[in-house]
Scaffold this motif. Structure first.
Motif, mmCIF file in Angstrom:
data_model
loop_
_atom_site.group_PDB
_atom_site.id
_atom_site.type_symbol
_atom_site.label_atom_id
_atom_site.label_comp_id
_atom_site.label_asym_id
_atom_site.label_seq_id
_atom_site.Cartn_x
_atom_site.Cartn_y
_atom_site.Cartn_z
ATOM 1 N N MET A 1 1.079 -1.444 -0.453
ATOM 2 C CA MET A 1 -0.189 0.358 0.053
ATOM 3 C C MET A 1 1.206 0.851 -0.224
ATOM 4 N N GLU A 2 0.946 2.187 -0.783
ATOM 5 C CA GLU A 2 1.754 3.389 -1.226
ATOM 6 C C GLU A 2 0.522 4.982 -0.245
ATOM 7 N N CYS A 3 0.612 5.472 0.789
ATOM 8 C CA CYS A 3 0.407 6.901 0.728
ATOM 9 C C CYS A 3 1.606 7.898 0.525
ATOM 10 N N ILE A 4 0.479 9.494 0.261
ATOM 11 C CA ILE A 4 1.346 10.498 0.120
ATOM 12 C C ILE A 4 0.568 11.346 1.568
ATOM 13 N N THR A 5 1.017 12.382 1.919
ATOM 14 C CA THR A 5 0.586 13.724 2.689
ATOM 15 C C THR A 5 0.703 14.416 1.782
ATOM 16 N N TRP A 6 -0.064 15.723 1.574
ATOM 17 C CA TRP A 6 0.718 16.400 0.730
ATOM 18 C C TRP A 6 -0.131 17.469 1.334
ATOM 19 N N PHE A 7 0.283 19.477 0.584
ATOM 20 C CA PHE A 7 -0.874 20.659 0.730
ATOM 21 C C PHE A 7 -1.374 20.839 -0.852
ATOM 22 N N ALA A 8 -2.331 21.408 -0.486
ATOM 23 C CA ALA A 8 -2.511 22.784 -1.701
ATOM 24 C C ALA A 8 -3.120 23.409 -1.369
ATOM 25 N N PRO A 9 -2.874 25.004 -1.578
ATOM 26 C CA PRO A 9 -3.274 26.022 -0.981
ATOM 27 C C PRO A 9 -4.684 26.331 -1.564
ATOM 28 N N ILE A 10 -5.409 27.215 -0.489
ATOM 29 C CA ILE A 10 -6.596 27.401 -0.920
ATOM 30 C C ILE A 10 -6.353 28.484 -1.810
ATOM 31 N N LEU A 11 -6.846 29.522 -2.670
ATOM 32 C CA LEU A 11 -6.606 30.539 -3.581
ATOM 33 C C LEU A 11 -7.759 31.153 -2.205
ATOM 34 N N PRO A 12 -7.055 32.982 -2.638
ATOM 35 C CA PRO A 12 -7.520 33.904 -1.622
ATOM 36 C C PRO A 12 -9.059 34.246 -1.822
ATOM 37 N N GLY A 13 -9.047 34.466 -1.210
ATOM 38 C CA GLY A 13 -10.580 34.191 -1.522
ATOM 39 C C GLY A 13 -11.718 33.333 -1.705
ATOM 40 N N LYS A 14 -11.294 32.249 -1.399
ATOM 41 C CA LYS A 14 -11.602 30.666 -1.822
ATOM 42 C C LYS A 14 -12.083 29.816 -0.437
ATOM 43 N N LEU A 15 -12.188 30.521 0.802
ATOM 44 C CA LEU A 15 -12.072 29.919 1.721
ATOM 45 C C LEU A 15 -13.248 28.882 1.606
ATOM 46 N N GLN A 101 -1.343 14.220 -12.840
ATOM 47 C CA GLN A 101 -1.764 13.055 -13.941
ATOM 48 C C GLN A 101 -0.654 12.099 -13.131
ATOM 49 N N GLY A 102 0.143 11.991 -11.896
ATOM 50 C CA GLY A 102 0.294 11.338 -11.025
ATOM 51 C C GLY A 102 0.694 11.875 -9.073
ATOM 52 N N PRO A 103 1.275 11.428 -8.127
ATOM 53 C CA PRO A 103 1.439 11.787 -7.006
ATOM 54 C C PRO A 103 1.995 13.098 -7.017
ATOM 55 N N PRO A 104 1.390 14.308 -6.081
ATOM 56 C CA PRO A 104 1.717 15.414 -5.762
ATOM 57 C C PRO A 104 3.783 14.978 -5.589
ATOM 58 N N PRO A 105 4.531 15.487 -5.871
ATOM 59 C CA PRO A 105 5.762 16.044 -5.627
ATOM 60 C C PRO A 105 6.128 16.075 -3.908
ATOM 61 N N ALA A 106 6.066 14.934 -3.716
ATOM 62 C CA ALA A 106 6.289 14.810 -2.373
ATOM 63 C C ALA A 106 7.461 13.864 -2.103
ATOM 64 N N GLN A 107 8.901 14.465 -1.075
ATOM 65 C CA GLN A 107 9.438 13.563 0.283
ATOM 66 C C GLN A 107 9.327 12.855 0.975
ATOM 67 N N LEU A 108 9.009 11.918 1.295
ATOM 68 C CA LEU A 108 8.638 11.086 2.833
ATOM 69 C C LEU A 108 10.151 11.726 3.194
ATOM 70 N N THR A 109 10.256 12.269 4.434
ATOM 71 C CA THR A 109 11.694 12.268 5.493
ATOM 72 C C THR A 109 11.150 10.986 6.375
ATOM 73 N N PHE A 110 9.910 11.295 7.319
ATOM 74 C CA PHE A 110 9.888 10.763 8.257
ATOM 75 C C PHE A 110 8.117 9.734 8.618
ATOM 76 N N ASP A 111 8.394 8.465 8.769
ATOM 77 C CA ASP A 111 7.538 7.813 8.992
ATOM 78 C C ASP A 111 6.932 6.872 10.020
ATOM 79 N N TYR A 112 6.110 6.927 10.906
ATOM 80 C CA TYR A 112 6.541 5.928 12.586
ATOM 81 C C TYR A 112 4.972 5.657 12.600
ATOM 82 N N LYS A 113 4.770 4.325 12.057
ATOM 83 C CA LYS A 113 3.875 3.375 13.017
ATOM 84 C C LYS A 113 4.404 2.353 13.807
ATOM 85 N N ALA A 114 3.039 2.529 14.833
ATOM 86 C CA ALA A 114 3.132 1.222 16.106
ATOM 87 C C ALA A 114 3.014 0.292 15.784
ATOM 88 N N GLY A 115 3.465 -0.382 16.841
ATOM 89 C CA GLY A 115 3.497 -2.074 16.575
ATOM 90 C C GLY A 115 4.854 -3.031 15.451
#
Length: 115
Positions: A1-15, A101-115
């Motif tokens: 399973m793959e996962c990604i966390t990424w951010f997208a701006p909410i354009l000014p005035g669009k909240l 077209q593909g996942p956003p360019p995010a570089q995984l720097t830390f991944d903690y999972k219990a167990g």
């Protein structure tokens, strides 16, 4: 399973429009959204509003067997919901189909999972 966390701006005035979109996806369009994510192969999707001095952002977490395929499916789908959703991404975040077209360019720097 793959996962990604990424951010997208909410354009000014669009909240407020973004909040309405969020409510619509969880309400009136919830079944369409579920079918869209099933087509994409997304097994988990989490969105959180992050408000900062630099502006408003949506923090996203996506999980799928194949993230590249998932994002590619959304970028090229002619399903009416997916077309509508892409239009919202352009209007509220400035994202385009080409950017999806593909996942956003995010570089995984830390991944903690219990167990």
């Amino acid at each position: 399973m793959e996962c990604i966390t990424w951010f997208a701006p909410i354009l000014p005035g669009k909240l407020e429009e973004w909040k309405a979109l969020d409510a619509e996806m969880a309400g009136a369009r919830a079944d369409d959204h579920k079918r869209s994510r099933e087509r994409m192969g997304i097994t988990r999707e989490v969105a959180s509003l992050m408000q900062t001095p630099q502006g408003d952002f949506v923090c996203l977490f996506h999980e799928a067997e194949d993230l590249a395929k998932a994002f590619g499916t959304l970028a090229t789908s002619d399903d009416p919901y997916d077309v509508w959703f892409r239009e919202q991404l352009v209007k509220l975040h400035g994202l385009t189909s080409e950017m999806l077209q593909g996942p956003p360019p995010a570089q995984l720097t830390f991944d903690y999972k219990a167990g």
